[in-house]
Design an enzyme around this catalytic site. Structure first.
Site, PDB file in Angstrom:
ATOM      1  N   ASP A 190       0.847  -1.194   0.000  1.00 41.24           N
ATOM      2  CA  ASP A 190       0.000   0.000   0.000  1.00 41.24           C
ATOM      3  C   ASP A 190       0.880   1.240   0.000  1.00 41.24           C
ATOM      4  OD1 ASP A 190      -2.246  -1.519  -0.138  1.00 41.24           O
ATOM      5  OD2 ASP A 190      -3.046  -0.993   1.824  1.00 41.24           O
ATOM      6  N   HIS A 322     -10.078  -5.828   8.765  1.00 42.45           N
ATOM      7  CA  HIS A 322      -9.483  -6.872   7.919  1.00 42.45           C
ATOM      8  C   HIS A 322      -9.345  -8.190   8.664  1.00 42.45           C
ATOM      9  CE1 HIS A 322      -8.826  -3.663   5.165  1.00 42.45           C
ATOM     10  NE2 HIS A 322      -7.898  -3.082   5.899  1.00 42.45           N
ATOM     11  N   VAL A 350      -3.465  -3.740   8.062  1.00 45.41           N
ATOM     12  CA  VAL A 350      -4.181  -3.230   9.233  1.00 45.41           C
ATOM     13  C   VAL A 350      -3.403  -2.014   9.733  1.00 45.41           C
ATOM     14  CG1 VAL A 350      -4.966  -3.742  11.569  1.00 45.41           C
ATOM     15  CG2 VAL A 350      -4.983  -5.537   9.809  1.00 45.41           C
TER      16      VAL A 350
HETATM   17 FE   LIG Z   1      -4.062  -2.647   2.574  1.00 46.07          FE
END
Ligand SMILES: [Fe+2]
Ligand SMILES: *[C@@H]1O[C@H](CO)[C@@H](O)[C@H](O)[C@H]1NC(C)=O
Ligand SMILES: *[C@@H]1O[C@H](CO)[C@@H](O)[C@H](O)[C@H]1NC(C)=O
Ligand SMILES: *[C@@H]1O[C@H](CO)[C@@H](O)[C@H](O)[C@H]1NC(C)=O
Ligand SMILES: *[C@@H]1O[C@H](CO)[C@@H](O)[C@H](O)[C@H]1NC(C)=O
Ligand SMILES: *[C@@H]1O[C@H](CO)[C@@H](O)[C@H](O)[C@H]1NC(C)=O
Length: 462
Positions: A190, A322, A350
């Site tokens: 990410d 998640h 997370v």
């Molecule tokens: Fe992610």
């Protein structure tokens, strides 16, 4: 008198034993997440000069650590594909030639994205390099890792889910200023969060590249693909997953026999690092499964004692967010991790911090009911470090009570350092952004699972 002291000591000891395992940090933090830094922020400034290279970043370019991939973007014109490089204190300038391409995403057209391999580097050496040759030249430097070997000390930084908010900038600043200097950054996925903008506004991929350049141009960042790299947008006519990520960020996947850039392995100093793809198929018979099955036997712990795995979606996570998303991959691969004595698994996703005990959950066979994690000294420690500080804010809700497998958890932004000392010992520390650069919110001595598999994990959270 003496016996009183002994009794007191035993009492204290047992208190520590009872409270050992399962710490939910009481640390008080400010909760509000911060927005992305505006596009005119200092960190996003386009370097001056005609067609100046921007978003410069490097990563390892082979399995052994003797190659580097240099990447950069030129906006106005193609510009030169050449990288000039030389060893510090050597006047012999070498050249390598790369390639550049642009890509389109909906109505966005990228600049010219250059990737250039530099090979046959010497170990443990400082190199300078120049991009933008013949136009606006920009110079950077990097260190190659020491020769692969069991007792060469090496220090990795860890960041995940960084994004480009004011908190992201704090996390990166803290990583840079940490007195224990990370030599290579293990990034657990990410990156830019460009996909949170209308039409996945890819100019936010560019701004992210400029933001992190102050680190990525000088030390390799080892990339893991996260869900925000998918950029899967069939409604925009963009149905090929990972398009911006793959065009912008290369990995040395071919060198380790992988067929996709999202899963691969590298050796670096004393470590063997396996990067897995949470968002590519991993079931039996899939390319990733077949590759990983053949990968474990290649790991020689005499050569690289430390076996580290990176992935985006954690297998053990006791936050509400998640929850259990990593479960299907865990079911597929956890027996291999235990059999091969993986030392540590780092994940992101997370937006908080958590460290597990050494546990496994591999006994279940559909009918025996054995489905709880148990202490297992052959199992890795699982660390979630998805707390880089992106615009989605912190994951604060946790499953209660804290599961036994969870050793320490805290919802704060930060980074971590994994510092390998030799084949038996590595020192690990997690740093929350609210503290000074050198303060650790959680720390632990890692004992190598092959060379020193002792039980005592001597960890501490505060
Ligand atoms: Fe992610
Ligand atoms: C892309 O389209 C959006 C609206 O759909 C518009 O706001 C934006 O300005 C366009 N960008 C470019 C580069 O054309
Ligand atoms: C980001 O951090 C750097 C280094 O601490 C600082 O110089 C810069 O002003 C910060 N930028 C923003 C937008 O916060
Ligand atoms: C493992 O590495 C050591 C040290 O480099 C080497 O001596 C040994 O032959 C290797 N073992 C295998 C099975 O390749
Ligand atoms: C977190 O917990 C609070 C209190 O139980 C609840 O109101 C809130 O909806 C939860 N948030 C999420 C994202 O689960
Ligand atoms: C390995 O490093 C640890 C921690 O620094 C140290 O205590 C230990 O003595 C070292 N082992 C060897 C064999 O040097």
């Amino acid at each position: 008198m003496d016996s009183v002291v002994v009794v007191l000591f035993m009492l204290l000891n047992s208190l520590v034993m009872f409270s050992n395992g399962g710490i939910t940090s009481k640390y008080v933090r400010k909760f509000e997440g911060t927005p992305d830094m505006p596009l005119d922020s200092d960190v996003f400034q386009v370097p001056c000069g005609y067609n100046a290279p921007q978003q410069v970043h490097i990563t390892q370019g082979d399995v052994e650590g003797k190659a580097v991939i240099v990447s950069w973007v030129t906006q106005e014109a193609t510009g030169s594909n050449t990288v000039l490089y030389w060893r510090e204190n050597s006047c012999k300038k070498l050249q390598a030639h790369g390639k550049s391409k642009t890509y389109k995403f909906y109505n966005y057209t990228s600049g010219h994205i250059h990737h250039c391999f530099i090979r046959n580097l010497e170990y443990d050496t400082k190199y300078h390099y120049v991009v933008g040759v013949g136009q606006t030249e920009r110079q950077f430097w990097f260190f190659t890792p020491p020769e692969i070997g069991p007792d060469v000390p090496y220090t990795f930084g860890l960041i995940g889910d960084l994004g480009q908010t004011f908190d992201s900038n704090l996390t990166l600043t803290h990583y840079e200023n940490n007195p224990t200097k990370g030599q290579t950054l293990l990034y657990v996925g990410d990156l830019s969060y460009a996909d949170t903008y209308p039409n996945h506004d890819n100019t936010r991929w560019d701004s992210w590249g400029r933001f992190v350049e102050r680190s990525t141009a000088y030390q390799p960042w080892i990339w893991t693909a996260g869900n925000h790299e998918l950029d899967f947008a069939p409604k925009l006519g963009e149905a090929k997953p990972f398009k911006p990520f793959t065009r912008r960020y290369r990995t040395p996947h071919k060198a380790s026999g992988s067929t996709e850039s999202f899963w691969y392995s590298i050796k670096r100093g004393p470590a063997y690092i396996i990067v897995l793809a949470s968002y590519s198929a991993y079931g039996k018979y899939t390319p990733q499964y077949t590759w990983l099955e053949e990968e474990f036997p290649k790991v020689n712990r005499t050569e690289t004692p430390w076996l580290i795995v990176l992935m985006h979606s954690p297998w053990y996570n006791s936050y509400d967010y998640h929850y259990m998303e990593g479960e299907t991959m865990r079911v597929m691969y956890e027996p291999w991790f235990v059999k091969n004595k993986v030392d540590v698994v780092f994940a992101g996703h997370v937006h908080a911090y958590e460290r597990s005990e050494r546990i496994s959950n591999i006994a279940y066979n559909v009918v025996n009911g054995l489905c709880s994690p148990v202490k297992d000294q052959s199992a890795p420690v699982y660390i979630t470090i998805g707390d880089g500080g992106n615009l989605e804010g912190l994951a604060t809700n946790m499953t209660e009570p804290q599961p036994k497998y969870s050793a320490f958890r805290e919802a704060s932004f930060g980074h971590a350092i994994f510092s390998i000392k030799n084949r038996t010992h590595a020192y690990y520390g997690w740093h929350r952004n609210q503290d000074g650069y050198a303060v650790k919110g959680d720390s632990m001595w890692f004992h190598n699972r092959v060379w020193h598999p002792i039980d005592k994990s001597s960890s501490s959270g505060s």
